[in-house]
Design a protein around this motif. Structure first.
Motif, PDB file in Angstrom:
ATOM      1  N   LEU A   1       0.848  -1.184   0.000  1.00 51.54           N
ATOM      2  CA  LEU A   1       0.000   0.000   0.000  1.00 51.54           C
ATOM      3  C   LEU A   1       0.888   1.240   0.000  1.00 51.54           C
ATOM      4  CD1 LEU A   1      -2.629  -0.983   2.744  1.00 51.54           C
ATOM      5  CD2 LEU A   1      -2.686  -1.459   0.286  1.00 51.54           C
ATOM      6  N   SER A   2       0.460   2.245  -0.742  1.00 47.97           N
ATOM      7  CA  SER A   2       1.165   3.519  -0.753  1.00 47.97           C
ATOM      8  C   SER A   2       0.173   4.651  -0.567  1.00 47.97           C
ATOM      9  CB  SER A   2       1.936   3.705  -2.061  1.00 47.97           C
ATOM     10  OG  SER A   2       2.948   2.736  -2.198  1.00 47.97           O
ATOM     11  N   CYS A   3       0.673   5.752  -0.040  1.00 46.08           N
ATOM     12  CA  CYS A   3      -0.189   6.902   0.219  1.00 46.08           C
ATOM     13  C   CYS A   3       0.616   8.174  -0.032  1.00 46.08           C
ATOM     14  CB  CYS A   3      -0.689   6.864   1.654  1.00 46.08           C
ATOM     15  SG  CYS A   3      -1.609   8.319   2.190  1.00 46.08           S
TER      16      CYS A   3
ATOM     17  N   LEU B   1       3.250   0.751   3.028  1.00 44.55           N
ATOM     18  CA  LEU B   1       3.122  -0.382   3.943  1.00 44.55           C
ATOM     19  C   LEU B   1       3.320  -1.653   3.125  1.00 44.55           C
ATOM     20  CD1 LEU B   1       2.453  -1.181   6.908  1.00 44.55           C
ATOM     21  CD2 LEU B   1       0.103  -1.549   6.124  1.00 44.55           C
ATOM     22  N   GLN B   2       4.426  -2.327   3.334  1.00 46.14           N
ATOM     23  CA  GLN B   2       4.686  -3.606   2.694  1.00 46.14           C
ATOM     24  C   GLN B   2       4.126  -4.695   3.581  1.00 46.14           C
ATOM     25  OE1 GLN B   2       6.083  -4.335  -0.339  1.00 46.14           O
ATOM     26  NE2 GLN B   2       5.521  -6.455   0.102  1.00 46.14           N
ATOM     27  N   MET B   3       3.212  -5.476   3.033  1.00 44.59           N
ATOM     28  CA  MET B   3       2.528  -6.494   3.813  1.00 44.59           C
ATOM     29  C   MET B   3       2.880  -7.864   3.245  1.00 44.59           C
ATOM     30  SD  MET B   3      -1.192  -4.662   4.296  1.00 44.59           S
ATOM     31  CE  MET B   3      -1.605  -4.740   2.548  1.00 44.59           C
ATOM     32  N   ASN B   4       3.573  -8.658   4.040  1.00 49.00           N
ATOM     33  CA  ASN B   4       3.967 -10.003   3.638  1.00 49.00           C
ATOM     34  C   ASN B   4       3.260 -11.034   4.509  1.00 49.00           C
ATOM     35  OD1 ASN B   4       5.784  -8.857   1.771  1.00 49.00           O
ATOM     36  ND2 ASN B   4       7.426  -8.814   3.299  1.00 49.00           N
ATOM     37  N   SER B   5       3.272 -12.273   4.058  1.00 46.91           N
ATOM     38  CA  SER B   5       2.653 -13.375   4.803  1.00 46.91           C
ATOM     39  C   SER B   5       1.250 -13.014   5.244  1.00 46.91           C
ATOM     40  CB  SER B   5       3.522 -13.731   6.015  1.00 46.91           C
ATOM     41  OG  SER B   5       4.822 -14.104   5.620  1.00 46.91           O
TER      42      SER B   5
ATOM     43  N   TYR C   1      -8.178  -0.516   4.597  1.00 44.78           N
ATOM     44  CA  TYR C   1      -6.983   0.130   5.156  1.00 44.78           C
ATOM     45  C   TYR C   1      -7.033   1.624   4.840  1.00 44.78           C
ATOM     46  CZ  TYR C   1      -4.879  -4.334   6.339  1.00 44.78           C
ATOM     47  OH  TYR C   1      -4.622  -5.564   6.911  1.00 44.78           O
ATOM     48  N   PHE C   2      -6.783   2.420   5.870  1.00 47.60           N
ATOM     49  CA  PHE C   2      -6.846   3.873   5.745  1.00 47.60           C
ATOM     50  C   PHE C   2      -5.482   4.479   6.021  1.00 47.60           C
ATOM     51  CE2 PHE C   2     -11.426   4.414   5.524  1.00 47.60           C
ATOM     52  CZ  PHE C   2     -11.908   3.263   6.136  1.00 47.60           C
ATOM     53  N   CYS C   3      -5.040   5.333   5.121  1.00 46.85           N
ATOM     54  CA  CYS C   3      -3.840   6.126   5.358  1.00 46.85           C
ATOM     55  C   CYS C   3      -4.182   7.248   6.333  1.00 46.85           C
ATOM     56  CB  CYS C   3      -3.353   6.700   4.037  1.00 46.85           C
ATOM     57  SG  CYS C   3      -1.887   7.751   4.156  1.00 46.85           S
ATOM     58  N   ASN C   4      -3.232   7.568   7.196  1.00 46.46           N
ATOM     59  CA  ASN C   4      -3.475   8.574   8.224  1.00 46.46           C
ATOM     60  C   ASN C   4      -2.254   9.470   8.368  1.00 46.46           C
ATOM     61  OD1 ASN C   4      -2.723   8.880  11.440  1.00 46.46           O
ATOM     62  ND2 ASN C   4      -4.823   9.496  10.977  1.00 46.46           N
TER      63      ASN C   4
END
Length: 115
Positions: A20-22, A80-84, A93-96
């Motif tokens: 995810l990027s923001c 946000l790099q999300m693995n496994s 998912y919300f960027c803040n």
């Protein structure tokens, strides 16, 4: 005002990865904290990870060792790099961004992890 635009999200199988990027724009307060929250159906919004201007990070226990948050201060972006990934990670998912004690939010992006 601050605007946050999110990129990424989607559908992935259990064990897979997503990023995810923001991007933030507008009157961005220096010394801010950027992060990601998520909200699953029927649950409260929870903080997943955050990162301060100088790189200090926080992760909720359930994602430690699997997710990595990073930011580019020059570009005002956070990723946000999300693995496994696990089915329990399914949520919006919300960027803040928190600056000057004001909370700003992105529009949210759906992450769905199939078992």
């Amino acid at each position: 005002q601050v605007q946050l635009v999110e990129f990424g999200g989607g559908l992935v199988q259990s064990g897979g990865s997503l990023r995810l990027s923001c991007a933030a724009s507008g009157n961005i307060f220096s010394g801010n904290t950027m992060g990601w929250y998520r909200q699953a159906p029927g649950k409260e919004r929870e903080l997943v990870a955050s990162i301060g201007s100088f790189g200090g990070t926080y992760y909720t226990d359930s994602v430690k060792g699997r997710f990595t948050i990073s930011r580019d201060n020059a570009k005002n972006t956070v990723s946000l790099q999300m693995n496994s990934l696990e089915p329990e990670d399914t949520a919006v998912y919300f960027c803040n961004l928190v600056g000057g004690r004001i909370y700003y939010w992105g529009q949210g992006t759906q992450v769905t992890v199939s078992s």
